[in-house]
Design an enzyme around this catalytic site. Sequence first.
Site, PDB file in Angstrom:
ATOM      1  N   ASP A  71       0.850  -1.206   0.000  1.00 44.69           N
ATOM      2  CA  ASP A  71       0.000   0.000   0.000  1.00 44.69           C
ATOM      3  C   ASP A  71       0.874   1.240   0.000  1.00 44.69           C
ATOM      4  O   ASP A  71       1.113   1.853   1.045  1.00 44.69           O
ATOM      5  CB  ASP A  71      -0.934  -0.030   1.222  1.00 44.69           C
ATOM      6  CG  ASP A  71      -1.975  -1.129   1.105  1.00 44.69           C
ATOM      7  OD1 ASP A  71      -2.562  -1.273   0.019  1.00 44.69           O
ATOM      8  OD2 ASP A  71      -2.201  -1.844   2.100  1.00 44.69           O
ATOM      9  N   LYS A  94      -0.075  -7.716  -3.424  1.00 44.29           N
ATOM     10  CA  LYS A  94      -1.385  -7.111  -3.697  1.00 44.29           C
ATOM     11  C   LYS A  94      -1.174  -5.626  -3.978  1.00 44.29           C
ATOM     12  O   LYS A  94      -0.577  -4.914  -3.166  1.00 44.29           O
ATOM     13  CB  LYS A  94      -2.339  -7.278  -2.507  1.00 44.29           C
ATOM     14  CG  LYS A  94      -3.732  -6.699  -2.809  1.00 44.29           C
ATOM     15  CD  LYS A  94      -4.675  -6.800  -1.635  1.00 44.29           C
ATOM     16  CE  LYS A  94      -4.544  -5.671  -0.653  1.00 44.29           C
ATOM     17  NZ  LYS A  94      -5.286  -4.452  -0.972  1.00 44.29           N
ATOM     18  N   ASP A 148      -6.061  -5.423  -6.905  1.00 46.72           N
ATOM     19  CA  ASP A 148      -7.217  -5.191  -6.034  1.00 46.72           C
ATOM     20  C   ASP A 148      -7.898  -3.874  -6.399  1.00 46.72           C
ATOM     21  O   ASP A 148      -7.780  -2.883  -5.679  1.00 46.72           O
ATOM     22  CB  ASP A 148      -6.695  -5.180  -4.583  1.00 46.72           C
ATOM     23  CG  ASP A 148      -7.779  -4.960  -3.551  1.00 46.72           C
ATOM     24  OD1 ASP A 148      -8.956  -5.211  -3.850  1.00 46.72           O
ATOM     25  OD2 ASP A 148      -7.428  -4.539  -2.426  1.00 46.72           O
ATOM     26  N   LEU A 149      -8.598  -3.874  -7.536  1.00 46.35           N
ATOM     27  CA  LEU A 149      -9.222  -2.628  -7.986  1.00 46.35           C
ATOM     28  C   LEU A 149     -10.730  -2.604  -7.726  1.00 46.35           C
ATOM     29  O   LEU A 149     -11.385  -1.600  -7.995  1.00 46.35           O
ATOM     30  CB  LEU A 149      -8.907  -2.381  -9.476  1.00 46.35           C
ATOM     31  CG  LEU A 149      -7.413  -2.180  -9.750  1.00 46.35           C
ATOM     32  CD1 LEU A 149      -7.153  -1.947 -11.238  1.00 46.35           C
ATOM     33  CD2 LEU A 149      -6.841  -1.024  -8.940  1.00 46.35           C
ATOM     34  N   LYS A 150     -11.284  -3.680  -7.222  1.00 45.29           N
ATOM     35  CA  LYS A 150     -12.691  -3.722  -6.772  1.00 45.29           C
ATOM     36  C   LYS A 150     -13.628  -3.019  -7.768  1.00 45.29           C
ATOM     37  O   LYS A 150     -14.287  -2.040  -7.431  1.00 45.29           O
ATOM     38  CB  LYS A 150     -12.840  -3.074  -5.390  1.00 45.29           C
ATOM     39  CG  LYS A 150     -12.037  -3.729  -4.292  1.00 45.29           C
ATOM     40  CD  LYS A 150     -12.365  -3.087  -2.938  1.00 45.29           C
ATOM     41  CE  LYS A 150     -11.605  -3.697  -1.791  1.00 45.29           C
ATOM     42  NZ  LYS A 150     -10.184  -3.327  -1.710  1.00 45.29           N
ATOM     43  N   ASP A 184     -19.470  -1.194 -11.451  1.00 45.08           N
ATOM     44  CA  ASP A 184     -20.048  -0.288 -12.455  1.00 45.08           C
ATOM     45  C   ASP A 184     -21.108  -1.080 -13.208  1.00 45.08           C
ATOM     46  O   ASP A 184     -21.426  -2.218 -12.822  1.00 45.08           O
ATOM     47  CB  ASP A 184     -18.922   0.212 -13.382  1.00 45.08           C
ATOM     48  CG  ASP A 184     -19.203   1.616 -13.922  1.00 45.08           C
ATOM     49  OD1 ASP A 184     -20.336   1.837 -14.408  1.00 45.08           O
ATOM     50  OD2 ASP A 184     -18.292   2.456 -13.870  1.00 45.08           O
ATOM     51  N   ASN A 222     -21.426  -3.861 -18.619  1.00 43.38           N
ATOM     52  CA  ASN A 222     -20.589  -3.688 -19.798  1.00 43.38           C
ATOM     53  C   ASN A 222     -19.246  -3.038 -19.449  1.00 43.38           C
ATOM     54  O   ASN A 222     -18.191  -3.430 -19.964  1.00 43.38           O
ATOM     55  CB  ASN A 222     -21.364  -2.813 -20.799  1.00 43.38           C
ATOM     56  CG  ASN A 222     -20.765  -2.867 -22.164  1.00 43.38           C
ATOM     57  OD1 ASN A 222     -20.522  -3.964 -22.675  1.00 43.38           O
ATOM     58  ND2 ASN A 222     -20.496  -1.713 -22.745  1.00 43.38           N
ATOM     59  N   THR A 223     -19.297  -2.065 -18.567  1.00 44.82           N
ATOM     60  CA  THR A 223     -18.072  -1.344 -18.191  1.00 44.82           C
ATOM     61  C   THR A 223     -17.151  -2.243 -17.361  1.00 44.82           C
ATOM     62  O   THR A 223     -15.931  -2.232 -17.549  1.00 44.82           O
ATOM     63  CB  THR A 223     -18.442  -0.066 -17.404  1.00 44.82           C
ATOM     64  OG1 THR A 223     -19.263   0.730 -18.256  1.00 44.82           O
ATOM     65  CG2 THR A 223     -17.224   0.723 -16.997  1.00 44.82           C
ATOM     66  N   THR A 225     -15.608  -4.194   5.112  1.00 41.89           N
ATOM     67  CA  THR A 225     -15.549  -4.421   6.571  1.00 41.89           C
ATOM     68  C   THR A 225     -15.651  -3.110   7.346  1.00 41.89           C
ATOM     69  O   THR A 225     -15.816  -3.120   8.557  1.00 41.89           O
ATOM     70  CB  THR A 225     -14.252  -5.153   6.969  1.00 41.89           C
ATOM     71  OG1 THR A 225     -13.181  -4.542   6.285  1.00 41.89           O
ATOM     72  CG2 THR A 225     -14.331  -6.619   6.628  1.00 41.89           C
ATOM     73  N   ARG A 281      -3.186 -10.402  11.813  1.00 47.61           N
ATOM     74  CA  ARG A 281      -2.120  -9.884  12.677  1.00 47.61           C
ATOM     75  C   ARG A 281      -1.476 -11.017  13.465  1.00 47.61           C
ATOM     76  O   ARG A 281      -2.134 -11.647  14.288  1.00 47.61           O
ATOM     77  CB  ARG A 281      -2.675  -8.846  13.684  1.00 47.61           C
ATOM     78  CG  ARG A 281      -3.028  -7.506  13.073  1.00 47.61           C
ATOM     79  CD  ARG A 281      -1.772  -6.773  12.599  1.00 47.61           C
ATOM     80  NE  ARG A 281      -2.094  -5.506  11.956  1.00 47.61           N
ATOM     81  CZ  ARG A 281      -2.367  -5.357  10.654  1.00 47.61           C
ATOM     82  NH1 ARG A 281      -2.365  -6.392   9.836  1.00 47.61           N
ATOM     83  NH2 ARG A 281      -2.613  -4.161  10.156  1.00 47.61           N
ATOM     84  N   GLN A 298      -6.619  -1.920  12.226  1.00 46.71           N
ATOM     85  CA  GLN A 298      -7.488  -3.078  12.008  1.00 46.71           C
ATOM     86  C   GLN A 298      -8.199  -3.420  13.311  1.00 46.71           C
ATOM     87  O   GLN A 298      -7.580  -3.446  14.368  1.00 46.71           O
ATOM     88  CB  GLN A 298      -6.676  -4.287  11.525  1.00 46.71           C
ATOM     89  CG  GLN A 298      -6.054  -4.126  10.156  1.00 46.71           C
ATOM     90  CD  GLN A 298      -7.053  -4.364   9.029  1.00 46.71           C
ATOM     91  OE1 GLN A 298      -8.259  -4.391   9.248  1.00 46.71           O
ATOM     92  NE2 GLN A 298      -6.544  -4.497   7.817  1.00 46.71           N
ATOM     93  N   GLY A 358      -0.269  -6.776   5.157  1.00 51.35           N
ATOM     94  CA  GLY A 358       0.494  -5.580   4.793  1.00 51.35           C
ATOM     95  C   GLY A 358       1.523  -5.227   5.840  1.00 51.35           C
ATOM     96  O   GLY A 358       2.629  -5.791   5.883  1.00 51.35           O
ATOM     97  N   ARG A 359       1.139  -4.330   6.733  1.00 49.24           N
ATOM     98  CA  ARG A 359       2.101  -3.718   7.653  1.00 49.24           C
ATOM     99  C   ARG A 359       2.891  -4.679   8.541  1.00 49.24           C
ATOM    100  O   ARG A 359       4.057  -4.373   8.836  1.00 49.24           O
ATOM    101  CB  ARG A 359       1.391  -2.643   8.481  1.00 49.24           C
ATOM    102  CG  ARG A 359       1.060  -1.417   7.620  1.00 49.24           C
ATOM    103  CD  ARG A 359      -0.010  -0.567   8.229  1.00 49.24           C
ATOM    104  NE  ARG A 359      -1.312  -1.240   8.198  1.00 49.24           N
ATOM    105  CZ  ARG A 359      -2.431  -0.717   8.698  1.00 49.24           C
ATOM    106  NH1 ARG A 359      -2.391   0.474   9.252  1.00 49.24           N
ATOM    107  NH2 ARG A 359      -3.558  -1.373   8.614  1.00 49.24           N
TER     108      ARG A 359
HETATM  109  O1  C5P Z   1      -1.464  -3.436   6.619  1.00 47.80           O
HETATM  110  P1  C5P Z   1      -2.625  -4.392   6.687  1.00 47.80           P
HETATM  111  O2  C5P Z   1      -2.202  -5.824   6.953  1.00 47.80           O
HETATM  112  O3  C5P Z   1      -3.698  -3.923   7.615  1.00 47.80           O
HETATM  113  O4  C5P Z   1      -3.200  -4.365   5.190  1.00 47.80           O
HETATM  114  C1  C5P Z   1      -4.330  -5.093   4.816  1.00 47.80           C
HETATM  115  C2  C5P Z   1      -4.650  -4.873   3.363  1.00 47.80           C
HETATM  116  O5  C5P Z   1      -5.898  -5.525   3.084  1.00 47.80           O
HETATM  117  C3  C5P Z   1      -4.799  -3.426   2.945  1.00 47.80           C
HETATM  118  O6  C5P Z   1      -4.393  -3.331   1.573  1.00 47.80           O
HETATM  119  C4  C5P Z   1      -6.276  -3.183   3.069  1.00 47.80           C
HETATM  120  O7  C5P Z   1      -6.742  -2.189   2.212  1.00 47.80           O
HETATM  121  C5  C5P Z   1      -6.831  -4.545   2.639  1.00 47.80           C
HETATM  122  N1  C5P Z   1      -8.183  -4.842   3.126  1.00 47.80           N
HETATM  123  C6  C5P Z   1      -8.513  -4.856   4.462  1.00 47.80           C
HETATM  124  N2  C5P Z   1      -9.793  -5.136   4.838  1.00 47.80           N
HETATM  125  C7  C5P Z   1     -10.706  -5.404   3.917  1.00 47.80           C
HETATM  126  C8  C5P Z   1     -10.395  -5.401   2.563  1.00 47.80           C
HETATM  127  C9  C5P Z   1      -9.099  -5.110   2.209  1.00 47.80           C
HETATM  128  O8  C5P Z   1      -7.658  -4.623   5.311  1.00 47.80           O
HETATM  129  N3  C5P Z   1     -11.917  -5.712   4.289  1.00 47.80           N
END
Ligand code: C5P
Length: 236
Positions: A14, A36, A63-65, A68, A71-72, A123, A184, A193, A213-214
């Site tokens: 991210d 991701k 991860d562009l979710k 729309d 068709n788009t 979430t 975590r 989170q 991520g982190r």
């Molecule tokens: O840093 P962290 O582990 O919290 O990152 C989690 C990743 O998952 C981020 O890219 C966040 O946008 C994504 N995400 C999330 N919860 C969701 C959907 C996606 O944390 N419900």
Amino acid sequence: MTLTPTERIYVALDTPDTAKALELAKQLIGHVGGVKLGKEFFVANGPEGVRALAEVGMPVFLDLKFHDIPNTVAGAISSALPLSPSILNVHACGGSEMMRKARTALDEVSGEKPMLIAVTVLTSLGDDDLHELGVDKTAEDQVVHLASLAKSCGLDGVVCSPHEIKPIRAVCGPDFKLVVPGIRPTWAATGDQKRITTPADAIRDGADYLVIGRPITGADDPVAAAKRIADELGGL
Ligand code: C5P
């Protein structure tokens, strides 16, 4: 196909900074299963940035979710395919026709296809937010409802939070792929989170892939953090 612990981990990069993302990806190759890339990265760096990351040689969850008209969304899926992502996603709230068209856009192309998964209820939304939007179900019921709809439209799975794993698995069966953020390890900071679980508990509950991520990207030693997570998953 049984996944190795490493293959189950997608590291969330991210950042809008391609150089930083590339540095992390190069360090982590072999220690995570893929990267991701989300809107923060894509809006800043576009398809060029995605190609640069893909060249590192790891699977890319784009991860562009998409959300729309059908068709788009089908067009967006077709436009994403040359980037060879391993996972693409759409919002289930776009409706069944939209999800089916997204599926068809993938199926029309030969060769290796990405997994196509749905986002159910973000979430960040709770029961009260859903009521405000005119949805009378609880968030959990709506998540399971939309996951089941996504399955009936031919999608391969959903992104879901750790506490949604078991109810979705119960309704959608063992082959429906569950990609789970909100992870975590006990030794990592929680950050923003709220509903979190450990990597091992998420896999035990039935997750296929973990988005982390982190705990990895923010660690003093990202490779050691990724290895420690994979070790915790060993033998499960
Ligand atoms: O840093 P962290 O582990 O919290 O990152 C989690 C990743 O998952 C981020 O890219 C966040 O946008 C994504 N995400 C999330 N919860 C969701 C959907 C996606 O944390 N419900």
